[in-house]
Design an enzyme around this catalytic site. Structure first.
Site, PDB file in Angstrom:
ATOM      1  N   GLU A  39      90.557  53.769  -5.229  1.00  0.00           N
ATOM      2  CA  GLU A  39      91.545  53.947  -5.894  1.00  0.00           C
ATOM      3  C   GLU A  39      92.403  52.857  -5.843  1.00  0.00           C
ATOM      4  O   GLU A  39      92.731  51.589  -4.863  1.00  0.00           O
ATOM      5  CB  GLU A  39      92.211  54.949  -4.790  1.00  0.00           C
ATOM      6  CG  GLU A  39      91.251  56.389  -5.421  1.00  0.00           C
ATOM      7  CD  GLU A  39      91.540  57.660  -4.292  1.00  0.00           C
ATOM      8  OE1 GLU A  39      91.459  58.953  -4.229  1.00  0.00           O
ATOM      9  OE2 GLU A  39      92.282  57.115  -3.222  1.00  0.00           O
ATOM     10  N   GLU A  50      81.676  57.592 -11.658  1.00  0.00           N
ATOM     11  CA  GLU A  50      81.441  57.335 -13.580  1.00  0.00           C
ATOM     12  C   GLU A  50      81.467  56.320 -14.298  1.00  0.00           C
ATOM     13  O   GLU A  50      80.454  56.107 -14.252  1.00  0.00           O
ATOM     14  CB  GLU A  50      81.471  58.682 -14.023  1.00  0.00           C
ATOM     15  CG  GLU A  50      81.009  59.507 -12.717  1.00  0.00           C
ATOM     16  CD  GLU A  50      82.529  60.925 -12.423  1.00  0.00           C
ATOM     17  OE1 GLU A  50      82.227  61.591 -12.185  1.00  0.00           O
ATOM     18  OE2 GLU A  50      82.998  59.796 -11.940  1.00  0.00           O
TER      19      GLU A  50
END
Length: 127
Positions: A39, A50
């Site tokens: 993040e 992913e």
């Protein structure tokens, strides 16, 4: 693959959402690449697990992704976001997607089932 994804989840950087995800991507040559979500305080600059695993595979020379394992820290499994679904489809619409939760919750599907009608390379030439 699931264990690799679990280990990757432990490395996630999620100070804002506290939503840690780990992923592993199996490439056609048999190599497994791990990824975790990272993040950023400017949330649009964050990267999902992913995509991190797939981008790592591509940066190491693998372009055909055969399977993905996604592991979250919650009881039920975590589904990939649409951006990740599109990236999966870019490299193989038939990629096997294995989603796992902590209490045995699971689902196995494909990128094509998760994202019908993705934008694909060469689509402009066909239009």
């Amino acid at each position: 693959m699931v264990e690799v994804a679990r280990r990757a989840r432990a490395r996630a950087y999620a100070p804002y959402s506290k939503f840690k995800i780990g992923d592993s991507a199996l490439a056609s040559g048999g190599r497994v690449f791990s990824g975790c979500n990272v993040e950023n305080s400017s949330y649009g600059l964050s990267c999902c697990a992913e995509r991190a695993a797939i981008f790592k595979a591509v940066s190491e020379g693998s372009r055909s992704i055969l399977a993905i394992a996604i592991v979250g820290a919650q009881k039920s499994f975590t589904r990939p976001c649409d951006a990740c679904r599109q990236v999966m489809a870019e490299f193989n619409t038939e990629v096997k997607v294995h989603m796992r939760g902590t209490d045995g919750f699971s689902e196995d599907t494909t990128a094509e089932d998760l994202l019908p009608g993705p934008f694909l390379p060469g689509a402009r030439e066909q239009a």
